[in-house]
Design an enzyme around this catalytic site. Structure first.
Site, PDB file in Angstrom:
ATOM      1  N   TYR A 232      74.105  73.066  69.663  1.00 31.08           N
ATOM      2  CA  TYR A 232      73.597  73.135  68.293  1.00 31.08           C
ATOM      3  C   TYR A 232      72.115  72.775  68.247  1.00 31.08           C
ATOM      4  CZ  TYR A 232      73.312  72.144  63.257  1.00 31.08           C
ATOM      5  OH  TYR A 232      72.962  72.134  61.924  1.00 31.08           O
TER       6      TYR A 232
ATOM      7  N   SER B  84      67.890  71.122  61.301  1.00 27.06           N
ATOM      8  CA  SER B  84      68.627  69.873  61.472  1.00 27.06           C
ATOM      9  C   SER B  84      67.822  68.912  62.331  1.00 27.06           C
ATOM     10  CB  SER B  84      69.976  70.151  62.143  1.00 27.06           C
ATOM     11  OG  SER B  84      70.580  68.952  62.606  1.00 27.06           O
TER      12      SER B  84
END
Length: 237
Positions: free
Chosen positions: A159, A146
């Site tokens: 995250y 990501s």
């Protein structure tokens, strides 16, 4: 003319019960690969299997929690070698969002869960699947990442940290296998309508962003025997 460049190849996909993992598994089957499908949910795997069989493909289903099987995960690689003699493709799509919260508010429980899913599972997969991937004449590994790994954003620290660790681990592995036929890349799909995305952006219209089937061909392209890139972060956009 029906072109199946992955005919006879064996591909293992994690997170294969839904979202990008499921869509990629179906795309790899469309290109001719036999699939080994891994996810926690048997029902989701059966739905993916139905789609694969609808294309005339085949799959082996492994309901498996990558975070809770412990040392049993180490048996995955030897089992693949025993059954197939090699592994041609690994697509590691499993992941979790974790808690969106200030760094100072991250709890030990949330930390442990996110690290287990987004980082430790990848290490264990690399550890057990490196030998069968090296046994292929054109092994290909694609690990989903990501932009948060490279672009910090408030409340996304947990995250982003796990994805940054995942990127470092994966690119290091790529460097270590540089003199072998194995090619290892990261893939950043960007904004895609998945369950993880819906949890992070609950007010977003899912029809306004890419769908899993839109990015699956890009991931499958990184799995082809003629792919020469390695150690790169490939972005969908």
């Amino acid at each position: 003319m029906n072109i199946r460049p992955l005919e006879g190849r064996v591909a293992l996909v994690t997170g294969a019960s839904r979202g990008i993992g499921a869509a990629t598994a179906v795309e790899l089957a469309r290109l001719g690969a036999h699939l080994v499908l891994i996810s926690r949910t048997q029902g989701g795997l059966e739905e993916t299997d139905d789609s694969i069989r609808g294309l005339g493909g085949s799959a082996t289903l492994l309901p498996f929690d990558l975070t809770k099987e412990g040392d049993e995960l180490d048996l995955l690689g030897p089992s693949v070698m025993e059954r197939f003699g090699r592994l041609d493709i690994l697509v590691h799509a499993a992941g979790t969002l974790g808690a969106l919260t200030p760094v100072s508010h991250i709890t030990p429980k949330d930390w442990a869960e996110a690290v287990a899913v987004n980082l430790t599972a990848a290490w264990r997969l690399i550890r057990t699947l490196d030998p069968p991937l090296r046994a292929s004449d054109a092994g290909r590994a694609v690990v989903l990442t990501s932009g948060r790994a490279r672009e910090p954003k408030p409340y996304w620290g947990l995250y982003g940290a796990t994805k940054a660790g995942l990127e470092h681990l994966t690119t290091t592995w790529a460097a270590e296998v540089a003199n072998t036929p194995l090619r290892v890349n990261l893939f950043d799909p960007g904004a895609v309508a998945t369950r993880l995305r819906a949890k992070a952006m609950p007010g977003e219209d899912p029809t306004s962003i890419a769908q899993p089937v839109d990015v699956a061909p890009r991931i499958a392209a990184l799995c082809l025997p003629d792919e020469v890139r390695s150690g790169e972060v490939v972005e969908a956009a």
